[in-house]
Design an enzyme around this catalytic site. Structure first.
Site: not given
Length: 403
Positions: A121, A128, A137, A192, A194, A226, A230, A233, A237, A351
């Site tokens: 992936d 995104h 961040r 997601e 995709e 996918d 969250r 994750q 991650y 998002e």
């Protein structure tokens, strides 16, 4: 002056809003009551039984259409793909063979169309990547420094790729607590939106594949969701990327739309921020003018175009081999979440709700993330002159966690 678009003797295939006109002819694997899974092609509201066609001598593909997946047919190569497509077009066009063995879609069960050998992936939408980076961040460090120079991806789980309509169970896992990890059901379950590319030609270990060669290796595309946990994750991650948060399930559509069907819709992708190294440069555009979107419990949510993407599937595939990594027939390459520049064009709730801060209304109920019983559906289509090339449904309903 352009001629009229080609029409089929299958009535439903000629409707303006039909996903499966004669210009499409996507491949899938189906079964009927008491019958074994076998390969077919969608036309209107019917399925061409390719195994029966081959048994009758109408098509020749080495017996591969009697197999319960498309891999053996795909492995025959582009010459055979083109030959079969041309023959099917001849048989299904007005004036063609109306004795062709057809099965109503309504009476068929769809199966995973390919034996997924590997799943990778990517993260190829700049919109995104920036939106998610801002959440974690801030805007100054939203995109990692390498993002505009190479496609970023991770190796996922082929074993949890399932066909449209398969329920997905909410996972359990470790999440961040005030004083360390907490064992919990996922509370921030997401989708997601995709597109998945299916590799149709093997490459060899130790050899790199150019973008041009990679383009020729792609058999076709499927819708791909996918599913993402969250909160799991966010805890797991760093430093190696997602693991269990992405292993709960990946749903793909039942129909593989061929590269040949999408060729008339080829177009440019997103504007480049920085020049790419030579091994990633494309001689021709690698994107498609495809409307893509998603639905939650029957309500339309995000909608955008695949041409917002920054890296094409061919560029992703070429990058995948840059270390000499071999690719195999049946490898699945996820595009990464497809998101446009506005909230209404995003392909994930992360998002759309700004990390859960701004709930959205779905049929009169508030949602920040996916709840048990919710059903997510993806869609995609390209609009031609008097026809459209659609992908059919890609759906999944969420089951409660096993606590």
């Amino acid at each position: 002056m352009a001629g009229k678009p080609l029409r089929s003797w299958v009535p439903a295939a000629n409707a303006d809003d039909c996903d499966f006109p004669i210009q499409n002819l996507p491949y899938g694997v189906f079964s009927t009551q008491g019958g074994a899974p076998r390969c077919g092609v969608a036309i209107g509201d019917m399925i061409v039984d390719l195994a029966a066609c081959e048994a009758r001598g109408l098509i020749e593909a080495g017996g591969t259409f009697a197999q319960p997946q498309l891999n053996e047919f795909i492995a025959l190569g582009r010459g055979k793909w083109d030959e079969v497509r041309a023959r099917l077009t001849e048989l299904l066009a007005e004036g063609g063979d109306e004795s062709l063995p057809l099965v109503p879609m309504a009476g068929a069960r769809m199966h995973l169309p390919i034996r997924v050998t590997e799943f990778t992936d990517f993260y190829a939408s700049k919109n995104h990547a920036f939106n998610v980076g801002v959440l974690f961040r801030g805007p100054e460090n939203a995109l990692p420094p390498q993002w505009t120079h190479m496609p970023i991806g991770y190796n996922g789980r082929a074993s949890s790729v399932v066909v449209s309509g398969t329920p997905i169970r909410r996972p359990m896992g470790q999440v961040r607590g005030e004083d360390g990890p907490v064992w919990s059901r996922c509370r921030r379950l997401d989708l997601e939106l995709e597109l998945g590319a299916i590799v149709g030609v093997d490459s060899h270990m130790g050899e790199r594949v150019s973008v041009e060669e990679a383009e020729a290796m792609i058999f076709g595309y499927v819708l791909l969701n996918d599913w993402s946990a969250r909160d799991i994750q966010a805890w797991e991650y760093q430093p190696l990327g997602p693991f269990q948060s992405k292993a709960l399930g990946t749903t793909i559509g039942a129909w593989v739309v061929t590269q040949a069907a999408l060729e008339p819709f080829r177009c440019q992708g997103a504007e480049r921020v920085a020049p790419l190294l030579p091994y990633l440069r494309e001689e021709r555009p690698g994107f498609y003018d495809l409307i893509v979107g998603w639905i939650m419990n029957g309500q339309t949510m995000g909608r955008t175009n695949y041409n917002v993407m920054y890296y094409s599937s061919a560029q992703q595939l070429a990058h995948h081999t840059v270390s000499g990594c071999p690719m195999r027939v049946g490898d699945l390459i996820g595009s990464g979440t497809i998101s446009g520049p506005t909230i209404g064009e995003t392909g994930a709730l992360l998002e759309m709700t700004q990390g859960g801060k701004n709930p959205v209304e779905v049929n009169g109920e508030e949602r920040t993330f996916i709840e048990d019983g919710d059903e997510i559906g993806l869609y995609a289509y390209a609009r031609g002159d008097g026809y459209r090339i659609g992908f059919g449904p890609c759906t999944g309903r969420i089951l409660p966690a096993q606590e």
